[in-house]
Design an enzyme around this catalytic site. Structure first.
Site, PDB file in Angstrom:
ATOM      1  CG  ASP A   1      -3.762   4.371   8.363  1.00  0.00           C
ATOM      2  OD1 ASP A   1      -2.672   4.910   8.660  1.00  0.00           O
ATOM      3  OD2 ASP A   1      -4.045   4.010   7.213  1.00  0.00           O
TER       4      ASP A   1
ATOM      5  CB  SER B   1      -0.959   0.014   1.193  1.00  0.00           C
ATOM      6  OG  SER B   1      -0.248  -0.166   2.405  1.00  0.00           O
TER       7      SER B   1
ATOM      8  CG  HIS C   1      -1.591   3.393   4.741  1.00  0.00           C
ATOM      9  ND1 HIS C   1      -2.865   3.025   5.139  1.00  0.00           N
ATOM     10  CD2 HIS C   1      -1.073   2.323   4.092  1.00  0.00           C
ATOM     11  CE1 HIS C   1      -3.113   1.798   4.733  1.00  0.00           C
ATOM     12  NE2 HIS C   1      -2.041   1.338   4.103  1.00  0.00           N
TER      13      HIS C   1
END
Length: 316
Positions: free
Chosen positions: A257, A41, A260
């Site tokens: 979060d 990601s 990231h």
């Protein structure tokens, strides 16, 4: 008359220097330098992605930093294997099951395109993937090889310059995955280089920061999702493979979060990767400033002719 001509000549030179060369969408530079973007990601890009509580969906805020704006000299290979002028999000048609935002690819290319003239980015990253999914024979591996080869073939003479690799968080949860991470990573890098017929292709990887290893490697995972993060970090930093370099992303600000990188962190990471590449990889491409030096030299000759030789010539 000659002085008027010289004045317009200088204006043309100034315009040339200030205007980047444009490319037609149908024309791909034959000398394009190709970089493969692979991993999960944070390489796909989650900068600026947040949870919209009103719709309970993740959305991208659409903010594009100056370092990530489109440039005719930076191209992207689409999911349909077509070259286009790169724009964020780079992985929008690759990591299709997730919301993509800013990643490190564009700021990396922004720092290096002057060195090569044209940079071609080949997005291959998929969020939430384990290293086992990137092994030879698996879909992600074979897709990366297919896209990389298509990038060279469709450019009519482009060349691989490096692999940008940012993966590992998903392998920190399970003890088995963490314990065999080094073996899998070395095999992945070795197989990929072999299948691309580039045994020494430079690889810049994002790995976790461990202070007592920092001087021996230098891209690191900013965080991890499980209890075996330390084992994965050590494996990433100790591949013992030639032309594999590291950049430490630890400490860069994260999204809420906690996993990231933020938009500004992604920009910074891309610049760090570019600096590592510039520091470790000899420049085999013709510097973009060479044509400008030639132009300046010709301009100097013209001035010498105008001021010294021209007055002595009866026909001027």
């Amino acid at each position: 008359m000659t002085k008027i001509f010289f004045f317009f000549f200088i204006i043309i030179i100034i315009i040339f220097l200030q205007s980047p060369p444009q490319i037609q969408s149908q024309t791909i530079p034959r000398n394009i330098s190709i970089f493969i973007l692979a991993g999960q990601s944070n390489m796909a890009g989650r900068g600026g992605v947040y949870n919209d509580t009103a719709t309970n969906t993740t959305v991208w805020d659409g903010v594009i930093p100056q370092e990530c704006r489109s440039n005719p000299s930076i191209l992207r290979l689409t999911a349909k294997l077509k070259w286009e002028i790169a724009k964020e999000p780079l992985h929008v048609d690759i990591d299709v099951n997730k919301t993509n935002g800013i990643g490190p690819g564009m700021s990396f290319a922004d720092r290096l395109f002057y060195r090569f003239g044209h940079v071609g980015l080949v997005p291959c990253s998929i969020g939430g993937t384990k290293l086992s999914q990137w092994q030879k024979g698996e879909f992600l591996y074979e897709e990366t090889v297919r896209r990389a080869k298509a990038a060279v073939a469709s450019s009519g003479g482009g060349s691989y310059r490096g692999i940008l690799w940012y993966q590992g968080e998903s392998d920190t949860v399970d003890m088995v995955d963490a314990s065999v991470y080094k073996k899998r990573l070395v095999k992945y890098f070795t197989d990929l280089r072999s299948d691309l017929d580039q045994p020494n292709l430079p690889i810049i990887q994002a790995v976790a920061k461990i202070s007592y290893y920092q001087s021996s490697c230098g891209v690191a995972l900013a965080t991890g999702a499980g209890p075996y993060l330390d084992a994965v970090r050590k494996a990433q930093l100790k591949t013992d493979l030639k032309n594999v370099y590291c950049v430490d992303a630890m400490g860069l600000p994260l999204e809420p979060d906690g996993l990231h990188l933020t938009t500004s962190s992604q920009v910074r990471l891309g610049q760090m990767i570019a600096q590592s590449f510039a520091d470790n990889i000899p420049n085999s491409a013709q510097p973009l400033y060479m044509p400008l030096l030639i132009t300046s030299f010709c301009c100097s000759l013209y001035i010498i002719f105008l001021e010294i030789l021209a007055p002595t010539l009866p026909f001027l």
